[in-house]
Design a protein around this motif. Sequence first.
Motif, PDB file in Angstrom:
ATOM      1  N   PRO A  40      33.278  30.227  40.388  1.00 16.68           N
ATOM      2  CA  PRO A  40      32.518  30.878  39.264  1.00 16.68           C
ATOM      3  C   PRO A  40      32.713  32.361  39.201  1.00 16.68           C
ATOM      4  O   PRO A  40      32.862  32.991  38.429  1.00 16.68           O
ATOM      5  N   LEU A  41      32.150  32.854  40.465  1.00 16.48           N
ATOM      6  CA  LEU A  41      31.996  34.272  40.459  1.00 16.48           C
ATOM      7  C   LEU A  41      33.578  34.858  40.319  1.00 16.48           C
ATOM      8  O   LEU A  41      33.645  35.864  39.593  1.00 16.48           O
ATOM      9  N   TYR A  42      34.408  34.246  41.109  1.00 11.74           N
ATOM     10  CA  TYR A  42      35.769  34.891  41.152  1.00 11.74           C
ATOM     11  C   TYR A  42      36.438  34.965  39.707  1.00 11.74           C
ATOM     12  O   TYR A  42      37.211  35.700  38.992  1.00 11.74           O
ATOM     13  N   ALA A  43      36.104  33.575  38.877  1.00  9.73           N
ATOM     14  CA  ALA A  43      36.404  33.494  37.494  1.00  9.73           C
ATOM     15  C   ALA A  43      35.908  34.652  36.568  1.00  9.73           C
ATOM     16  O   ALA A  43      36.369  35.320  35.856  1.00  9.73           O
ATOM     17  N   PHE A  44      34.727  34.928  36.824  1.00  6.26           N
ATOM     18  CA  PHE A  44      33.826  35.983  36.131  1.00  6.26           C
ATOM     19  C   PHE A  44      34.480  37.154  36.280  1.00  6.26           C
ATOM     20  O   PHE A  44      34.636  37.946  35.176  1.00  6.26           O
ATOM     21  N   LEU A  45      34.839  37.464  37.499  1.00 10.51           N
ATOM     22  CA  LEU A  45      35.503  39.049  37.768  1.00 10.51           C
ATOM     23  C   LEU A  45      36.694  39.045  36.991  1.00 10.51           C
ATOM     24  O   LEU A  45      36.969  40.268  36.254  1.00 10.51           O
ATOM     25  N   ILE A  46      37.634  37.848  37.020  1.00 11.10           N
ATOM     26  CA  ILE A  46      38.706  38.000  36.258  1.00 11.10           C
ATOM     27  C   ILE A  46      38.516  38.211  34.760  1.00 11.10           C
ATOM     28  O   ILE A  46      38.901  39.117  34.082  1.00 11.10           O
ATOM     29  N   VAL A  47      37.705  37.456  34.227  1.00 15.01           N
ATOM     30  CA  VAL A  47      37.314  37.476  32.763  1.00 15.01           C
ATOM     31  C   VAL A  47      36.714  38.796  32.414  1.00 15.01           C
ATOM     32  O   VAL A  47      37.302  39.478  31.447  1.00 15.01           O
ATOM     33  N   PHE A  48      35.802  39.564  33.069  1.00 15.91           N
ATOM     34  CA  PHE A  48      35.171  40.553  33.216  1.00 15.91           C
ATOM     35  C   PHE A  48      36.339  41.862  33.057  1.00 15.91           C
ATOM     36  O   PHE A  48      36.162  42.703  31.971  1.00 15.91           O
ATOM     37  N   PHE A  49      37.134  41.805  34.183  1.00 18.93           N
ATOM     38  CA  PHE A  49      37.833  42.865  34.206  1.00 18.93           C
ATOM     39  C   PHE A  49      39.114  42.871  32.999  1.00 18.93           C
ATOM     40  O   PHE A  49      39.160  43.947  32.473  1.00 18.93           O
ATOM     41  N   ILE A  50      39.427  41.669  32.440  1.00 18.01           N
ATOM     42  CA  ILE A  50      40.284  41.850  31.410  1.00 18.01           C
ATOM     43  C   ILE A  50      39.483  42.176  29.992  1.00 18.01           C
ATOM     44  O   ILE A  50      40.005  42.868  29.223  1.00 18.01           O
ATOM     45  N   LEU A  58      44.198  43.816  34.216  1.00 17.61           N
ATOM     46  CA  LEU A  58      45.055  43.181  34.870  1.00 17.61           C
ATOM     47  C   LEU A  58      45.280  44.086  36.188  1.00 17.61           C
ATOM     48  O   LEU A  58      45.683  43.438  37.242  1.00 17.61           O
ATOM     49  N   TYR A  59      45.501  45.263  35.978  1.00 20.21           N
ATOM     50  CA  TYR A  59      45.795  45.895  37.313  1.00 20.21           C
ATOM     51  C   TYR A  59      44.688  45.937  38.238  1.00 20.21           C
ATOM     52  O   TYR A  59      44.946  46.034  39.373  1.00 20.21           O
ATOM     53  N   LEU A  60      43.475  45.917  37.783  1.00 21.24           N
ATOM     54  CA  LEU A  60      42.235  45.938  38.686  1.00 21.24           C
ATOM     55  C   LEU A  60      42.281  44.507  39.386  1.00 21.24           C
ATOM     56  O   LEU A  60      41.944  44.505  40.600  1.00 21.24           O
ATOM     57  N   ILE A  61      42.626  43.648  38.766  1.00 22.01           N
ATOM     58  CA  ILE A  61      42.878  42.338  39.377  1.00 22.01           C
ATOM     59  C   ILE A  61      43.926  42.360  40.732  1.00 22.01           C
ATOM     60  O   ILE A  61      43.607  41.739  41.542  1.00 22.01           O
ATOM     61  N   LEU A  62      44.998  42.810  40.225  1.00 20.61           N
ATOM     62  CA  LEU A  62      46.077  43.098  41.215  1.00 20.61           C
ATOM     63  C   LEU A  62      45.658  44.056  42.454  1.00 20.61           C
ATOM     64  O   LEU A  62      45.962  43.593  43.434  1.00 20.61           O
ATOM     65  N   PHE A  63      45.058  44.922  42.174  1.00 17.12           N
ATOM     66  CA  PHE A  63      44.619  45.762  43.274  1.00 17.12           C
ATOM     67  C   PHE A  63      43.392  44.867  44.100  1.00 17.12           C
ATOM     68  O   PHE A  63      43.656  45.128  45.370  1.00 17.12           O
TER      69      PHE A  63
END
Length: 191
Positions: A40-50, A58-63
């Motif tokens: 859930p934390l990883y999913a939150f980070l992805i949703v938050f970044f986007i 998306l680039y933040l996720i890539l980095f």
Amino acid sequence: MLEQLNSIDQKIFFFINNDLSNPFFDWLMPLMRNQYFWAPLYAFLIVFFIKEYKLKGLYLILFLLVAFGIADFTSASIIKQHFQRLRPCNDPALLGLVKLRIARCGSGFSFVSSHAANHFAIALFLIGTFYQRWKWVLPAALAWAVIICFAQVYVGVHYPFDVTCGGLLGAFIGWGVSQIRKNILPLDGVN
């Protein structure tokens, strides 16, 4: 000298693995090292970044994935293969002394801890990226990574030196990737 360091490492290991043993930690620590628990934390980070940064998210996720990938590859495919240190739970000399608190020990080597490297890489990437905007990210990310490292020792799969060195490796990689990200991908309100 190496024997003395190994002796100290084992003493600290047994203090954490045996002496700190209690029912609450026996329940909690296996969860803390389980990647599915943190999903859930990883999913939150992805949703938050986007949501917060759109395309730059998306680039933040890539980095972040680059930091994770470098830490994982370096720890698992280079360092562990070079040193080939047995995990405490796989060491025949420690048979019956290690309290293994997870279903299986794992067949890989112990030094350095990939869990530690990977989570410190993520933590330091987040700190390097968001500390200017949110100061609380520093203690929160460090506490998260330290708890995962402690859990690795508590459940019996790593020595303290393994997680310390893995954490330092991951911290160096995560911080470095965050600094590269700043030069390539500046974010509004973040740097």
